[in-house]
Every structure is written in structure tokens, then in C-alpha cells.
Design a protein around this motif. Structure first.
Motif, PDB file in Angstrom:
ATOM      1  N   ASN A  36      20.461 -72.193 -31.867  1.00  0.00           N
ATOM      2  CA  ASN A  36      19.144 -72.787 -32.352  1.00  0.00           C
ATOM      3  C   ASN A  36      19.451 -74.225 -32.253  1.00  0.00           C
ATOM      4  O   ASN A  36      18.169 -74.909 -32.442  1.00  0.00           O
ATOM      5  CB  ASN A  36      19.332 -72.124 -33.871  1.00  0.00           C
ATOM      6  CG  ASN A  36      20.406 -72.495 -35.104  1.00  0.00           C
ATOM      7  OD1 ASN A  36      21.510 -73.614 -34.045  1.00  0.00           O
ATOM      8  ND2 ASN A  36      20.851 -71.964 -35.877  1.00  0.00           N
ATOM      9  N   ARG A  37      19.967 -74.422 -31.198  1.00  0.00           N
ATOM     10  CA  ARG A  37      20.502 -76.379 -31.318  1.00  0.00           C
ATOM     11  C   ARG A  37      20.192 -76.030 -29.701  1.00  0.00           C
ATOM     12  O   ARG A  37      20.872 -75.539 -28.834  1.00  0.00           O
ATOM     13  CB  ARG A  37      20.871 -76.397 -31.115  1.00  0.00           C
ATOM     14  CG  ARG A  37      20.828 -77.462 -33.133  1.00  0.00           C
ATOM     15  CD  ARG A  37      22.168 -78.062 -33.646  1.00  0.00           C
ATOM     16  NE  ARG A  37      21.615 -77.733 -35.110  1.00  0.00           N
ATOM     17  CZ  ARG A  37      21.418 -79.210 -35.603  1.00  0.00           C
ATOM     18  NH1 ARG A  37      20.451 -79.668 -35.325  1.00  0.00           N
ATOM     19  NH2 ARG A  37      21.150 -79.468 -36.960  1.00  0.00           N
ATOM     20  N   PRO A  38      20.217 -77.072 -29.340  1.00  0.00           N
ATOM     21  CA  PRO A  38      20.499 -77.163 -27.507  1.00  0.00           C
ATOM     22  C   PRO A  38      21.294 -77.235 -27.103  1.00  0.00           C
ATOM     23  O   PRO A  38      21.624 -77.931 -27.459  1.00  0.00           O
ATOM     24  CB  PRO A  38      18.892 -78.251 -26.657  1.00  0.00           C
ATOM     25  CG  PRO A  38      18.184 -78.983 -27.906  1.00  0.00           C
ATOM     26  CD  PRO A  38      18.655 -78.235 -28.801  1.00  0.00           C
ATOM     27  N   THR A  39      21.702 -76.845 -26.437  1.00  0.00           N
ATOM     28  CA  THR A  39      22.852 -76.338 -25.164  1.00  0.00           C
ATOM     29  C   THR A  39      22.617 -76.531 -24.065  1.00  0.00           C
ATOM     30  O   THR A  39      21.659 -75.877 -23.229  1.00  0.00           O
ATOM     31  CB  THR A  39      23.859 -75.056 -25.384  1.00  0.00           C
ATOM     32  OG1 THR A  39      25.274 -75.224 -24.941  1.00  0.00           O
ATOM     33  CG2 THR A  39      23.300 -73.663 -24.564  1.00  0.00           C
ATOM     34  N   LYS A  40      23.767 -77.348 -23.086  1.00  0.00           N
ATOM     35  CA  LYS A  40      23.396 -77.856 -21.911  1.00  0.00           C
ATOM     36  C   LYS A  40      23.757 -76.090 -21.102  1.00  0.00           C
ATOM     37  O   LYS A  40      24.537 -76.263 -20.946  1.00  0.00           O
ATOM     38  CB  LYS A  40      24.730 -79.222 -21.104  1.00  0.00           C
ATOM     39  CG  LYS A  40      24.144 -79.216 -20.094  1.00  0.00           C
ATOM     40  CD  LYS A  40      24.875 -80.412 -19.704  1.00  0.00           C
ATOM     41  CE  LYS A  40      24.482 -81.297 -18.150  1.00  0.00           C
ATOM     42  NZ  LYS A  40      25.421 -80.140 -17.204  1.00  0.00           N
ATOM     43  N   VAL A  41      22.596 -76.134 -19.823  1.00  0.00           N
ATOM     44  CA  VAL A  41      23.590 -74.920 -19.193  1.00  0.00           C
ATOM     45  C   VAL A  41      24.111 -75.548 -18.213  1.00  0.00           C
ATOM     46  O   VAL A  41      24.722 -76.482 -17.933  1.00  0.00           O
ATOM     47  CB  VAL A  41      21.885 -75.227 -17.761  1.00  0.00           C
ATOM     48  CG1 VAL A  41      22.715 -74.220 -17.020  1.00  0.00           C
ATOM     49  CG2 VAL A  41      20.938 -74.087 -18.842  1.00  0.00           C
ATOM     50  N   ARG A  42      25.148 -74.570 -17.419  1.00  0.00           N
ATOM     51  CA  ARG A  42      26.210 -74.750 -17.061  1.00  0.00           C
ATOM     52  C   ARG A  42      26.523 -74.816 -15.588  1.00  0.00           C
ATOM     53  O   ARG A  42      26.751 -74.059 -15.516  1.00  0.00           O
ATOM     54  CB  ARG A  42      27.644 -73.734 -17.958  1.00  0.00           C
ATOM     55  CG  ARG A  42      29.280 -73.936 -17.660  1.00  0.00           C
ATOM     56  CD  ARG A  42      29.288 -73.310 -18.078  1.00  0.00           C
ATOM     57  NE  ARG A  42      30.314 -71.912 -17.391  1.00  0.00           N
ATOM     58  CZ  ARG A  42      30.766 -70.695 -17.940  1.00  0.00           C
ATOM     59  NH1 ARG A  42      31.502 -70.889 -18.696  1.00  0.00           N
ATOM     60  NH2 ARG A  42      30.944 -70.257 -16.752  1.00  0.00           N
ATOM     61  N   SER A  43      26.076 -75.788 -15.548  1.00  0.00           N
ATOM     62  CA  SER A  43      25.921 -76.289 -13.832  1.00  0.00           C
ATOM     63  C   SER A  43      27.573 -77.655 -13.731  1.00  0.00           C
ATOM     64  O   SER A  43      26.231 -78.610 -14.120  1.00  0.00           O
ATOM     65  CB  SER A  43      25.180 -75.511 -13.459  1.00  0.00           C
ATOM     66  OG  SER A  43      24.374 -75.947 -11.977  1.00  0.00           O
ATOM     67  N   ASP A  44      27.625 -77.786 -12.506  1.00  0.00           N
ATOM     68  CA  ASP A  44      27.279 -78.822 -11.953  1.00  0.00           C
ATOM     69  C   ASP A  44      25.680 -79.222 -10.887  1.00  0.00           C
ATOM     70  O   ASP A  44      25.511 -81.009 -10.595  1.00  0.00           O
ATOM     71  CB  ASP A  44      28.515 -79.312 -10.865  1.00  0.00           C
ATOM     72  CG  ASP A  44      29.974 -79.176 -11.350  1.00  0.00           C
ATOM     73  OD1 ASP A  44      29.637 -79.281 -12.804  1.00  0.00           O
ATOM     74  OD2 ASP A  44      30.885 -78.042 -10.511  1.00  0.00           O
ATOM     75  N   GLU A  45      24.702 -78.874 -11.002  1.00  0.00           N
ATOM     76  CA  GLU A  45      23.942 -78.677  -9.870  1.00  0.00           C
ATOM     77  C   GLU A  45      23.244 -79.844 -10.874  1.00  0.00           C
ATOM     78  O   GLU A  45      22.990 -79.546 -12.267  1.00  0.00           O
ATOM     79  CB  GLU A  45      23.241 -77.576  -9.384  1.00  0.00           C
ATOM     80  CG  GLU A  45      24.273 -76.424  -8.709  1.00  0.00           C
ATOM     81  CD  GLU A  45      23.919 -77.070  -7.445  1.00  0.00           C
ATOM     82  OE1 GLU A  45      22.807 -77.937  -7.496  1.00  0.00           O
ATOM     83  OE2 GLU A  45      24.999 -76.383  -6.835  1.00  0.00           O
ATOM     84  N   GLN A  46      22.311 -80.054 -10.294  1.00  0.00           N
ATOM     85  CA  GLN A  46      21.282 -80.787 -11.001  1.00  0.00           C
ATOM     86  C   GLN A  46      19.845 -80.523 -10.179  1.00  0.00           C
ATOM     87  O   GLN A  46      19.201 -80.102  -9.623  1.00  0.00           O
ATOM     88  CB  GLN A  46      20.753 -82.860 -10.538  1.00  0.00           C
ATOM     89  CG  GLN A  46      22.398 -83.429 -10.572  1.00  0.00           C
ATOM     90  CD  GLN A  46      21.922 -85.119 -10.399  1.00  0.00           C
ATOM     91  OE1 GLN A  46      21.479 -85.111  -8.914  1.00  0.00           O
ATOM     92  NE2 GLN A  46      22.313 -85.909 -10.788  1.00  0.00           N
ATOM     93  N   PHE A  47      18.768 -80.457 -11.433  1.00  0.00           N
ATOM     94  CA  PHE A  47      17.711 -79.391 -10.929  1.00  0.00           C
ATOM     95  C   PHE A  47      16.416 -80.075 -11.366  1.00  0.00           C
ATOM     96  O   PHE A  47      16.063 -81.250 -11.493  1.00  0.00           O
ATOM     97  CB  PHE A  47      17.092 -78.035 -12.346  1.00  0.00           C
ATOM     98  CG  PHE A  47      19.255 -77.547 -11.773  1.00  0.00           C
ATOM     99  CD1 PHE A  47      18.734 -76.365 -11.143  1.00  0.00           C
ATOM    100  CD2 PHE A  47      19.660 -77.571 -13.420  1.00  0.00           C
ATOM    101  CE1 PHE A  47      19.874 -75.665 -10.748  1.00  0.00           C
ATOM    102  CE2 PHE A  47      20.909 -76.730 -13.397  1.00  0.00           C
ATOM    103  CZ  PHE A  47      20.488 -75.684 -12.336  1.00  0.00           C
TER     104      PHE A  47
END
Length: 168
Positions: free
Chosen positions: A136-147
Motif C-alpha cells: 500500500n506504499r510505493p516499492t522499488k522494482v527489483r532490477s539493475d536496469e534503468q527504464f
């Protein structure tokens, strides 16, 4: 932006919405359906609006996110599961936001440094944090990529990286 049974659009820096409103997804402070566009209940200046199933989110000119409507899965990102009939700011995401996408019961945003952040229902891993735990709060996508772009579907999310590769 067309949602499940409501539509919202920008007129200048203001947002107007119309259609179904049983969960407050029009953001006018009511749950009354509207056959004609009504201005959302906010004085913020907006640059983008995205409609989902029963919720709506928008990006302000100062690059913050406001959301409103159904929140049973935390899709508004305010740390609660309380429905909102008027726009409220989501929990903070580090950095400035450049893109926003709204799925069936989840929402994602993209920062200027290419990080993706998501919140809401995560039963099928659509938040990209490596779990199936709803947030229910923003969580960072688990990735080393930049989108550079991001798009949410009903139960999934995809993003394009700076190297033009798609990740879902």
C-alpha cells in the motif's frame, strides 16, 4: 485516459472526469456517476492522468503523484486501504517522476533516473519486487536496469530499458 467505466482528461493543467463513480474514481468528492465532465477536487497543476479499473492517478507539474478512488489493494499508494473520493498525495518516491501507469488494481511510476516504483495488488508479481505481497506504499522494482517507459496491464507490468529491451 479510459478506465473500466470512467474516463479522465487534461484541460490545460486541470483534470476532468466522467462516467461511473461508485468508488470515487472521478475525484470530485462524491460517488455520484457523471454523464458530463466534472473537475476533480484539487488545486494542484497536472501534466498527466491515468485511469484504472476503479481508481485514477495523476502526475503534477511538480512531478508528484496524486491518486483517488478504490483502494482495497493499496493501489492509491497512501499507506492505507481507505477509499478516497478526492485526490490525495501518495507516499514519497525518491526523485522526480516522469511517467505513470495504472493497471487493474496496481499503479507504477518512473523516476528521472530510470527507477520504477509500483504499489497495489501483487498476487501475480505485477509490482516487480520479487514477491507476491501486495503493497500500500510505493516499492522499488527489483532490477539493475534503468527504464525509459512503463505500462501496466490487468495483472502484469512491462517496462522498456535504456538499451531498448522489454522487461515484464
Amino acid at each position: 485516459s479510459a478506465g473500466w467505466a470512467h474516463t479522465c482528461g487534461l484541460t490545460g493543467n486541470e483534470i476532468v472526469c466522467w462516467g461511473s463513480n461508485g468508488t470515487g474514481q472521478l475525484g470530485d468528492g462524491t460517488t455520484q456517476p457523471r454523464n458530463a465532465p466534472v473537475k476533480i477536487n484539487s488545486t494542484a497543476s497536472f501534466r498527466m492522468v491515468r485511469a484504472g479499473r476503479y481508481h485514477t492517478c495523476a502526475l503534477t507539474n511538480s512531478r508528484n503523484v496524486f491518486c483517488w478512488g478504490q483502494n482495497d489493494e493499496g493501489q492509491l499508494g497512501d499507506g492505507t486501504q481507505q477509499r478516497r473520493n478526492s485526490p490525495i498525495p501518495i507516499a514519497e518516491i525518491p526523485g522526480q517522476l516522469v511517467d505513470l501507469t495504472v493497471g487493474f488494481t496496481h499503479t507504477c511510476a518512473l523516476t528521472t533516473n530510470g527507477e520504477a516504483w509500483c504499489w497495489g495488488k501483487n498476487e501475480f508479481g505485477q509490482l516487480g519486487d520479487g514477491t507476491s505481497t501486495s503493497r500500500n506504499r510505493p516499492t522499488k522494482v527489483r532490477s539493475d536496469e534503468q527504464f525509459v517507459s512503463i505500462s501496466a496491464g490487468q495483472y502484469h507490468t512491462c517496462a522498456v530499458s535504456t538499451s531498448n529491451e522489454a522487461f515484464c
